[in-house]
Design a protein around this motif. Structure first.
Motif, PDB file in Angstrom:
ATOM      1  N   ILE A 366       0.802  -1.231   0.000  1.00  0.00           N
ATOM      2  CA  ILE A 366       0.000   0.000   0.000  1.00  0.00           C
ATOM      3  C   ILE A 366       0.832   1.276   0.000  1.00  0.00           C
ATOM      4  CG2 ILE A 366      -1.844  -1.212   1.234  1.00  0.00           C
ATOM      5  CD1 ILE A 366      -1.066   0.486   3.720  1.00  0.00           C
ATOM      6  N   THR A 367       2.162   1.156   0.082  1.00  0.00           N
ATOM      7  CA  THR A 367       3.030   2.335   0.219  1.00  0.00           C
ATOM      8  C   THR A 367       2.779   3.409  -0.828  1.00  0.00           C
ATOM      9  OG1 THR A 367       4.776   1.060   1.288  1.00  0.00           O
ATOM     10  CG2 THR A 367       5.435   3.088   0.200  1.00  0.00           C
ATOM     11  N   ALA A 368       2.559   3.000  -2.076  1.00  0.00           N
ATOM     12  CA  ALA A 368       2.422   3.982  -3.160  1.00  0.00           C
ATOM     13  C   ALA A 368       1.060   4.675  -3.174  1.00  0.00           C
ATOM     14  CB  ALA A 368       2.674   3.312  -4.504  1.00  0.00           C
ATOM     15  N   MET A 369       0.116   4.183  -2.383  1.00  0.00           N
ATOM     16  CA  MET A 369      -1.220   4.783  -2.431  1.00  0.00           C
ATOM     17  C   MET A 369      -1.817   4.994  -1.040  1.00  0.00           C
ATOM     18  SD  MET A 369      -3.508   1.633  -3.875  1.00  0.00           S
ATOM     19  CE  MET A 369      -4.959   2.651  -3.669  1.00  0.00           C
ATOM     20  N   ILE A 370      -0.937   5.288  -0.073  1.00  0.00           N
ATOM     21  CA  ILE A 370      -1.408   5.506   1.296  1.00  0.00           C
ATOM     22  C   ILE A 370      -2.430   6.643   1.365  1.00  0.00           C
ATOM     23  CG2 ILE A 370      -0.671   6.435   3.527  1.00  0.00           C
ATOM     24  CD1 ILE A 370       1.759   4.680   3.395  1.00  0.00           C
ATOM     25  N   ALA A 371      -2.184   7.722   0.620  1.00  0.00           N
ATOM     26  CA  ALA A 371      -3.070   8.891   0.697  1.00  0.00           C
ATOM     27  C   ALA A 371      -4.511   8.522   0.372  1.00  0.00           C
ATOM     28  CB  ALA A 371      -2.577   9.990  -0.250  1.00  0.00           C
ATOM     29  N   ASP A 381      -7.338   3.238   6.472  1.00  0.00           N
ATOM     30  CA  ASP A 381      -8.443   2.282   6.568  1.00  0.00           C
ATOM     31  C   ASP A 381      -7.836   0.875   6.452  1.00  0.00           C
ATOM     32  OD1 ASP A 381     -10.563   0.525   6.037  1.00  0.00           O
ATOM     33  OD2 ASP A 381     -11.761   2.111   5.098  1.00  0.00           O
ATOM     34  N   ARG A 382      -7.648   0.226   7.587  1.00  0.00           N
ATOM     35  CA  ARG A 382      -6.943  -1.055   7.598  1.00  0.00           C
ATOM     36  C   ARG A 382      -7.708  -2.162   6.881  1.00  0.00           C
ATOM     37  NH1 ARG A 382      -2.350  -1.237  10.089  1.00  0.00           N
ATOM     38  NH2 ARG A 382      -1.732   0.458  11.468  1.00  0.00           N
ATOM     39  N   THR A 383      -9.018  -2.079   6.891  1.00  0.00           N
ATOM     40  CA  THR A 383      -9.815  -3.094   6.192  1.00  0.00           C
ATOM     41  C   THR A 383      -9.563  -3.023   4.697  1.00  0.00           C
ATOM     42  OG1 THR A 383     -11.518  -2.999   7.903  1.00  0.00           O
ATOM     43  CG2 THR A 383     -12.129  -3.960   5.773  1.00  0.00           C
ATOM     44  N   ALA A 387      -7.506  -5.721   2.334  1.00  0.00           N
ATOM     45  CA  ALA A 387      -8.172  -6.282   1.162  1.00  0.00           C
ATOM     46  C   ALA A 387      -7.333  -6.079  -0.096  1.00  0.00           C
ATOM     47  CB  ALA A 387      -9.551  -5.651   0.996  1.00  0.00           C
ATOM     48  N   LEU A 388      -6.754  -4.867  -0.214  1.00  0.00           N
ATOM     49  CA  LEU A 388      -5.896  -4.584  -1.369  1.00  0.00           C
ATOM     50  C   LEU A 388      -4.701  -5.528  -1.391  1.00  0.00           C
ATOM     51  CD1 LEU A 388      -4.964  -2.830  -3.767  1.00  0.00           C
ATOM     52  CD2 LEU A 388      -3.892  -1.298  -2.117  1.00  0.00           C
ATOM     53  N   ALA A 389      -4.054  -5.703  -0.234  1.00  0.00           N
ATOM     54  CA  ALA A 389      -2.889  -6.578  -0.157  1.00  0.00           C
ATOM     55  C   ALA A 389      -3.270  -8.029  -0.468  1.00  0.00           C
ATOM     56  CB  ALA A 389      -2.250  -6.479   1.223  1.00  0.00           C
ATOM     57  N   GLU A 390      -4.404  -8.469   0.029  1.00  0.00           N
ATOM     58  CA  GLU A 390      -4.832  -9.852  -0.224  1.00  0.00           C
ATOM     59  C   GLU A 390      -5.155 -10.073  -1.698  1.00  0.00           C
ATOM     60  OE1 GLU A 390      -8.016 -10.261   2.579  1.00  0.00           O
ATOM     61  OE2 GLU A 390      -6.686 -10.991   4.183  1.00  0.00           O
ATOM     62  N   ASP A 391      -5.759  -9.081  -2.336  1.00  0.00           N
ATOM     63  CA  ASP A 391      -6.030  -9.186  -3.778  1.00  0.00           C
ATOM     64  C   ASP A 391      -4.722  -9.266  -4.563  1.00  0.00           C
ATOM     65  OD1 ASP A 391      -8.729  -9.092  -3.313  1.00  0.00           O
ATOM     66  OD2 ASP A 391      -8.961  -6.966  -3.833  1.00  0.00           O
ATOM     67  N   THR A 392      -3.726  -8.480  -4.139  1.00  0.00           N
ATOM     68  CA  THR A 392      -2.421  -8.478  -4.800  1.00  0.00           C
ATOM     69  C   THR A 392      -1.739  -9.830  -4.657  1.00  0.00           C
ATOM     70  OG1 THR A 392      -2.142  -6.107  -4.432  1.00  0.00           O
ATOM     71  CG2 THR A 392      -0.142  -7.377  -4.861  1.00  0.00           C
ATOM     72  N   THR A 400       2.484 -16.967   0.579  1.00  0.00           N
ATOM     73  CA  THR A 400       2.538 -16.534   1.973  1.00  0.00           C
ATOM     74  C   THR A 400       1.259 -16.960   2.676  1.00  0.00           C
ATOM     75  OG1 THR A 400       2.770 -14.627   3.452  1.00  0.00           O
ATOM     76  CG2 THR A 400       1.554 -14.273   1.415  1.00  0.00           C
ATOM     77  N   PRO A 401       1.321 -17.312   3.956  1.00  0.00           N
ATOM     78  CA  PRO A 401       0.099 -17.678   4.680  1.00  0.00           C
ATOM     79  C   PRO A 401      -0.820 -16.488   4.927  1.00  0.00           C
ATOM     80  CG  PRO A 401       1.994 -17.699   6.155  1.00  0.00           C
ATOM     81  CD  PRO A 401       2.527 -17.535   4.770  1.00  0.00           C
ATOM     82  N   ASN A 402      -0.250 -15.280   5.059  1.00  0.00           N
ATOM     83  CA  ASN A 402      -1.074 -14.093   5.260  1.00  0.00           C
ATOM     84  C   ASN A 402      -0.271 -12.832   4.968  1.00  0.00           C
ATOM     85  OD1 ASN A 402       0.111 -12.937   7.893  1.00  0.00           O
ATOM     86  ND2 ASN A 402      -0.345 -15.051   8.478  1.00  0.00           N
ATOM     87  N   VAL A 403      -0.971 -11.716   4.807  1.00  0.00           N
ATOM     88  CA  VAL A 403      -0.326 -10.460   4.393  1.00  0.00           C
ATOM     89  C   VAL A 403       0.340  -9.740   5.553  1.00  0.00           C
ATOM     90  CG1 VAL A 403      -1.870 -10.139   2.434  1.00  0.00           C
ATOM     91  CG2 VAL A 403      -2.483  -9.148   4.657  1.00  0.00           C
ATOM     92  N   GLU A 404       0.276 -10.296   6.753  1.00  0.00           N
ATOM     93  CA  GLU A 404       0.942  -9.694   7.904  1.00  0.00           C
ATOM     94  C   GLU A 404       2.385 -10.180   8.053  1.00  0.00           C
ATOM     95  OE1 GLU A 404      -0.612  -7.271   9.302  1.00  0.00           O
ATOM     96  OE2 GLU A 404      -2.398  -7.736   8.123  1.00  0.00           O
ATOM     97  N   LYS A 405       2.781 -11.159   7.248  1.00  0.00           N
ATOM     98  CA  LYS A 405       4.156 -11.676   7.308  1.00  0.00           C
ATOM     99  C   LYS A 405       5.134 -10.603   6.822  1.00  0.00           C
ATOM    100  CE  LYS A 405       5.332 -15.639   7.650  1.00  0.00           C
ATOM    101  NZ  LYS A 405       5.912 -16.392   8.780  1.00  0.00           N
ATOM    102  N   ALA A 406       6.293 -10.527   7.478  1.00  0.00           N
ATOM    103  CA  ALA A 406       7.322  -9.583   7.044  1.00  0.00           C
ATOM    104  C   ALA A 406       7.847  -9.981   5.671  1.00  0.00           C
ATOM    105  CB  ALA A 406       8.469  -9.548   8.050  1.00  0.00           C
TER     106      ALA A 406
END
Length: 510
Positions: A366-371, A381-383, A387-392, A400-406
């Motif tokens: 999400i870094t490029a579109m935080i605004a 908006d964390r939800t 969702a954006l990260a999971e779609d990506t 990866t098991p989830n988008v919270e992994k480093a």
């Protein structure tokens, strides 16, 4: 060396297992390395190559199994014990000290081994200069006092890579591990490195060469070791295997060697560059990029190709010339300008220039579109972000098991897809891919190439900056050859051969 010592393997890896949380990285790996031989360690990212290297170099202990070096058995090694046993590793990140000069870095290993892991307050400068001169000359670098006194941080990446290799030579190691040593080298430097490896072999040094570039492995010759899912799949003379066989052994599936490119780009010009220049880098560069086109840009390291990519991304902007996007003039003076014009840039050095390694996949995407993800209180908006990260992750097949992994927990190929996903989030008009498969295994290359084709079919114009000739021929519509800061030739990729493109590179060198 006595007869018994010469007849037994220099190094044996016996039944080694290594487990991390939820991952069985090595599963009973047994290998034998003879003196004066070259071994190529191949496999997809995540197959266990890096773990094996770290165990041999003492960076990590095995959970089970042992190492036998010159007949001495070790349940585990410390880094200093590994160095003292004659094992030297040239890592991908080079492990050089940027605030020390070239000569000091070349003498680093011997100094650490001699003083129990500590650097002496002063070096024996005369001996250091003599040792450094021999080692630097061996890898094709200047051995003079001026170069030796240069700080590492002042050198380009390719030169640093050769300094790291010179350090291994200076230490008179018995066993040298080279992890992706040719990543940033030009063809001329690769040819020189092959000669260096032949010299090491003649001296009885054993080399473990880790690479994703099969052509280089065949040129070097020796034995190949393939790992898959933490297990040894095969070992034998590399000449006994075809590229297709090795790819299948590494991935467990057949991979295409044909052109990925099937769709034709639109006639509409998306991006037009006219007379672009930056002092000392490139001048009078002109070309067009059509909607849905994949345009390759290649050339030697000093051809200006890298600087052109950075200029179009606003990182090191052009000083002269004009850029038109969708028929209107644009100014790309900063990376922010490029982002606002929906130009995405995936840099060549993803670790230092692209990713936040200790941050989650979600934050990197999400870094490029935080605004655009902030609510009316200025909070993300964390939800929506999740969702954006999971779609990506789903679209780009990121394992990866989830988008919270480093991000640092991912393999190189998956890290690269996270970086591509960051720029897809802005719905780009143009995507600049600078060396998109550097340090990436054959399976991940296949996935990235297929992603590129899908993106072009969506109308995104892709600028592929690369020195990987098969990559350019398999994926591009056209290829621009840069020479001495200018576009020297333009080719249609369909029907162009690797030999023709390689001859053009050699013409530049001449």
């Amino acid at each position: 060396m006595d007869r018994d010592m010469a007849s037994e393997p220099l190094l044996q890896v016996l039944g080694v297992h290594k487990r991390f949380t939820g991952v069985h990285a090595l599963r009973g790996v047994t290998l034998m390395f003879e003196r004066g031989q070259i071994y190529h360690l191949l496999g997809e990212n995540g197959c266990g190559k890096s773990t094996l290297i770290k165990i041999i170099s003492g960076a990590q202990p095995p959970d089970e199994g042992e190492l036998v070096i010159d007949g001495a058995r070790h349940a585990r090694l410390s880094p200093l014990e590994s160095l003292a046993a004659g094992i030297e590793t040239v890592y991908q990140d080079l492990s050089l000290l940027p605030n020390m000069n070239v000569a000091e870095n070349v003498g680093l290993t011997a100094e650490l081994a001699e003083h129990g892991g500590r650097l002496a307050r002063t070096f024996d400068r005369r001996e250091l200069a003599s040792t450094a001169a021999r080692a630097l000359t061996a890898v094709g670098l200047p051995g003079d006092a001026e170069f030796q006194a240069t700080l590492i941080e002042q050198l380009p990446l390719a030169t640093r890579q050769l300094v790291a290799i010179a350090r291994a030579i200076a230490s008179e190691a018995k066993f040298v591990i080279m992890d992706e040593p040719t990543t940033s080298l030009t063809q001329k430097e690769v040819t020189n490195l092959i000669a260096v490896l032949a010299h090491l072999r003649e001296r009885g040094v054993t080399v473990l060469f880790v690479s994703h570039k099969l052509d280089e492995c065949y040129a070097i010759s020796g034995e190949v070791i393939v790992l898959r899912d933490g297990q040894k799949v095969t070992q034998g003379p590399i000449a006994n295997y075809t590229k297709a066989q090795l790819s299948a052994l590494m991935t467990g599936r057949e991979l295409s060697t044909e052109r990925y490119r099937a769709a034709a780009p639109a006639a509409e010009v998306l991006l037009e560059v006219r007379g672009l220049g930056r002092a000392g880098a490139f001048s009078d560069v002109s070309f067009t990029l059509h909607r849905g086109e994949i345009l390759g840009v290649t050339g030697l390291l000093d051809s200006g190709r890298n600087e052109l990519a950075r200029a179009l991304a606003g990182v090191a902007p052009a000083q002269t010339g004009a850029i038109t996007l969708e028929g209107r003039p644009v100014r790309l003076a900063t990376p922010g300008d490029a982002k606002r014009e929906r130009i995405g840039y995936v840099p060549e050095d993803r670790l230092n220039e692209g990713l936040f390694l200790d941050k989650p996949i979600r934050d990197n995407v999400i870094t490029a579109m935080i605004a655009s993800l902030r609510d009316r209180f200025g909070q993300i908006d964390r939800t929506r972000a999740r969702a954006l990260a999971e779609d990506t992750v789903k679209e780009l097949q990121i394992a990866t098991p989830n988008v919270e992994k480093a991000v640092q927990s991912l393999s190189g190929g998956n890290q690269q897809r996270v970086l591509i996903g960051r720029w897809l989030a802005i719905d780009p008009h143009v995507l600049i891919l600078h060396g998109p498969t550097v340090g990436v295994d054959v399976g991940s290359k296949d996935i990235i190439y297929r992603i590129m084709q899908r993106l072009s079919e969506r109308g995104i114009g892709i600028l592929l900056v690369s020195d990987d000739l098969p990559e350019l021929l398999q994926n591009c519509d056209r290829v621009l050859m840069m020479r001495k800061g200018r576009v020297a030739e333009a080719y249609r990729a369909d029907g162009l051969t690797e030999a023709e493109l390689y001859r053009a590179l050699l013409a530049e060198a001449a």
